[in-house]
Design an enzyme around this catalytic site. Structure first.
Site, mmCIF file in Angstrom:
data_model
loop_
_atom_site.group_PDB
_atom_site.id
_atom_site.type_symbol
_atom_site.label_atom_id
_atom_site.label_comp_id
_atom_site.label_asym_id
_atom_site.label_seq_id
_atom_site.Cartn_x
_atom_site.Cartn_y
_atom_site.Cartn_z
ATOM 1 N N LYS A 157 -0.643 28.930 -31.584
ATOM 2 C CA LYS A 157 0.359 28.048 -30.978
ATOM 3 C C LYS A 157 1.145 27.240 -32.014
ATOM 4 C CE LYS A 157 -1.514 27.319 -26.358
ATOM 5 N NZ LYS A 157 -1.851 26.296 -25.370
ATOM 6 N N GLY A 204 -8.552 23.550 -12.159
ATOM 7 C CA GLY A 204 -7.883 24.009 -13.378
ATOM 8 C C GLY A 204 -6.996 25.217 -13.137
ATOM 9 N N THR A 236 -1.159 32.087 -27.363
ATOM 10 C CA THR A 236 -2.372 31.298 -27.166
ATOM 11 C C THR A 236 -3.157 31.215 -28.468
ATOM 12 O OG1 THR A 236 -4.256 30.999 -25.685
ATOM 13 C CG2 THR A 236 -3.676 33.257 -26.147
ATOM 14 N N ASP A 285 2.681 23.730 -21.083
ATOM 15 C CA ASP A 285 1.366 23.178 -20.680
ATOM 16 C C ASP A 285 1.502 21.846 -19.927
ATOM 17 O OD1 ASP A 285 -0.179 25.243 -21.652
ATOM 18 O OD2 ASP A 285 -0.479 24.316 -23.621
ATOM 19 N N GLY A 342 -7.376 17.210 -27.705
ATOM 20 C CA GLY A 342 -7.051 18.483 -28.336
ATOM 21 C C GLY A 342 -5.639 18.909 -27.953
ATOM 22 N N GLY A 343 -5.358 20.200 -28.139
ATOM 23 C CA GLY A 343 -4.010 20.713 -27.884
ATOM 24 C C GLY A 343 -3.569 20.535 -26.435
ATOM 25 N N ALA A 344 -4.435 20.893 -25.506
ATOM 26 C CA ALA A 344 -4.070 20.792 -24.085
ATOM 27 C C ALA A 344 -3.900 19.327 -23.691
ATOM 28 C CB ALA A 344 -5.142 21.453 -23.223
HETATM 29 P P1 ATR Z 1 -7.636 22.880 -26.208
HETATM 30 O O1 ATR Z 1 -6.540 23.612 -26.909
HETATM 31 O O2 ATR Z 1 -8.165 23.613 -25.002
HETATM 32 O O3 ATR Z 1 -7.271 21.478 -25.911
HETATM 33 P P2 ATR Z 1 -9.166 21.928 -28.437
HETATM 34 O O4 ATR Z 1 -7.887 21.547 -29.099
HETATM 35 O O5 ATR Z 1 -10.230 22.603 -29.241
HETATM 36 O O6 ATR Z 1 -8.900 22.885 -27.217
HETATM 37 O O7 ATR Z 1 -9.775 20.601 -27.749
HETATM 38 C C1 ATR Z 1 -11.023 20.571 -27.135
HETATM 39 C C2 ATR Z 1 -11.279 19.148 -26.606
HETATM 40 O O8 ATR Z 1 -12.549 19.121 -25.956
HETATM 41 C C3 ATR Z 1 -11.328 18.084 -27.685
HETATM 42 O O9 ATR Z 1 -10.855 16.873 -27.160
HETATM 43 C C4 ATR Z 1 -12.833 18.015 -27.971
HETATM 44 O O10 ATR Z 1 -13.260 16.794 -28.551
HETATM 45 P P3 ATR Z 1 -13.225 16.600 -30.169
HETATM 46 O O11 ATR Z 1 -11.799 16.283 -30.510
HETATM 47 O O12 ATR Z 1 -14.147 15.461 -30.406
HETATM 48 O O13 ATR Z 1 -13.706 17.889 -30.758
HETATM 49 C C5 ATR Z 1 -13.368 18.113 -26.566
HETATM 50 N N1 ATR Z 1 -14.772 18.551 -26.522
HETATM 51 C C6 ATR Z 1 -15.273 19.773 -26.800
HETATM 52 N N2 ATR Z 1 -16.613 19.790 -26.619
HETATM 53 C C7 ATR Z 1 -16.965 18.526 -26.226
HETATM 54 C C8 ATR Z 1 -18.194 17.892 -25.869
HETATM 55 N N3 ATR Z 1 -19.354 18.559 -25.884
HETATM 56 N N4 ATR Z 1 -18.175 16.598 -25.482
HETATM 57 C C9 ATR Z 1 -17.014 15.913 -25.444
HETATM 58 N N5 ATR Z 1 -15.806 16.446 -25.765
HETATM 59 C C10 ATR Z 1 -15.781 17.737 -26.153
#
Ligand code: ATR
Length: 288
Positions: free
Chosen positions: A71, A249, A67, A107, A133-135
């Site tokens: 990753k 989730g 994690t 995932d 993001g990654g997920a």
């Molecule tokens: P994960 O591995 O869980 O996907 P991540 O790669 O950090 O974590 O991705 C987080 C996602 O949440 C991203 O799409 C992020 O948007 P940005 O690419 O613009 O950063 C989104 N996110 C986080 N906080 C947010 C907020 N307050 N409003 C809208 N999107 C948000």
């Protein structure tokens, strides 16, 4: 659970790792099937990742979940990476196959199973996915193969358009990417069948935040939120109140764990046991 001289060791590596639910979920499954396996959490700092992977080989650790923040970086220390993990540039599961370290990413398949096992078949559907993001990438790769139409919206719009372009090239499907805004959400939700929140909006401690205004949710929509803490997010509450079908989730968490379990053991995962273990751990953590 009895530890013997033959007990196989699995675990999860990450930093931070104290709040992981994986030991509770995986050990419940091993115990239920009376498998001589144990699952531990290891805090591994980024600078120690290479040593940790050498340790996996040296100690004969059988399987690992990987994690944040490892990753991507872990891919440099593996002998083989399956095609999905390669596309995603991210591995969340490692199998030690007689000294060969093989990487997978469960995932996307976890998200698809979460939908299917709850009676939702994304094929032929219009899917609106929030996040890039990654997920989100893992889910998008899986759902783009199934869905009729996929739209990605992200706060940082370039990430959504880049991911859409990557999927278009890889799968030959027209995926659209744009900025996440009240306007784009409202416009796309009108004709969507399935909404997936893969942003971190609504995650504890921001329990009362939702990425979608409640008045745009409708009864003929399925909503899956990948946030599992809180178990019922604000988005899930609003969707339920609007008469939509809601998938929590916890389902994706459990199904991606189940897919890892099957890679390590070759046995069908006891999903219900794993779900109960996840819920117990979440409730226990909240009441602390
Ligand atoms: P994960 O591995 O869980 O996907 P991540 O790669 O950090 O974590 O991705 C987080 C996602 O949440 C991203 O799409 C992020 O948007 P940005 O690419 O613009 O950063 C989104 N996110 C986080 N906080 C947010 C907020 N307050 N409003 C809208 N999107 C948000």
């Amino acid at each position: 659970m009895t530890i013997s001289g033959k007990t196989r060791v699995c675990g999860v590596i990450g930093d931070p790792i104290e709040h992981t639910l994986s030991p509770a979920i995986q050990n419940a499954a091993f115990t239920h099937l009376k498998l001589d396996f144990v699952f531990l959490a290891f805090r591994v700092k980024a600078v120690e990742l290479e040593d940790a992977m050498r340790g996996m080989r040296g100690l004969g650790i059988h399987g690992l979940n990987v994690t944040m923040p490892h990753k991507k970086a872990v891919t440099a220390f593996l002998d083989e990476i399956d095609s999905t993990a390669k596309f995603l540039c991210a591995v969340n599961t490692v199998l030690n196959d007689n000294g060969r370290l093989c990487g997978f990413n469960t995932d996307g398949v976890g998200a698809l199973k979460a939908l299917q096992e709850n009676g939702v078949d994304p094929s032929g559907k219009k899917v609106l996915l929030l996040g890039a993001g990654g997920a989100a990438k893992a889910i998008a790769f899986q759902l783009a193969k199934e869905a009729e139409e996929l739209v990605l919206l992200n706060r940082t719009p370039e990430k959504a358009t880049e991911l859409a372009e990557l999927l278009n090239q890889a799968l030959g499907k027209e995926v659209k990417g744009a900025m996440l805004s009240p306007n784009t959400i409202q416009k796309n939700l009108r004709d969507s069948d399935l909404l997936v929140n893969a942003t971190s909006v609504g995650m504890h401690p921001n329990d009362n935040q939702s990425p979608v205004a409640r008045e745009w949710l409708k009864p003929d929509l399925t909503v899956m939120d990948i946030v599992y803490n809180p178990v019922e997010t604000q988005l899930a509450k609003d969707a339920k109140a609007a008469g939509a079908r809601v998938i929590s989730g916890v389902e994706m968490l459990v199904h991606q764990g189940a897919a890892s379990f099957e890679i390590w053991t070759g046995r069908p995962a006891p999903v219900e046991v794993m779900r109960k273990a996840a819920m117990w751990k979440l409730v226990e953590d909240v009441s602390r």
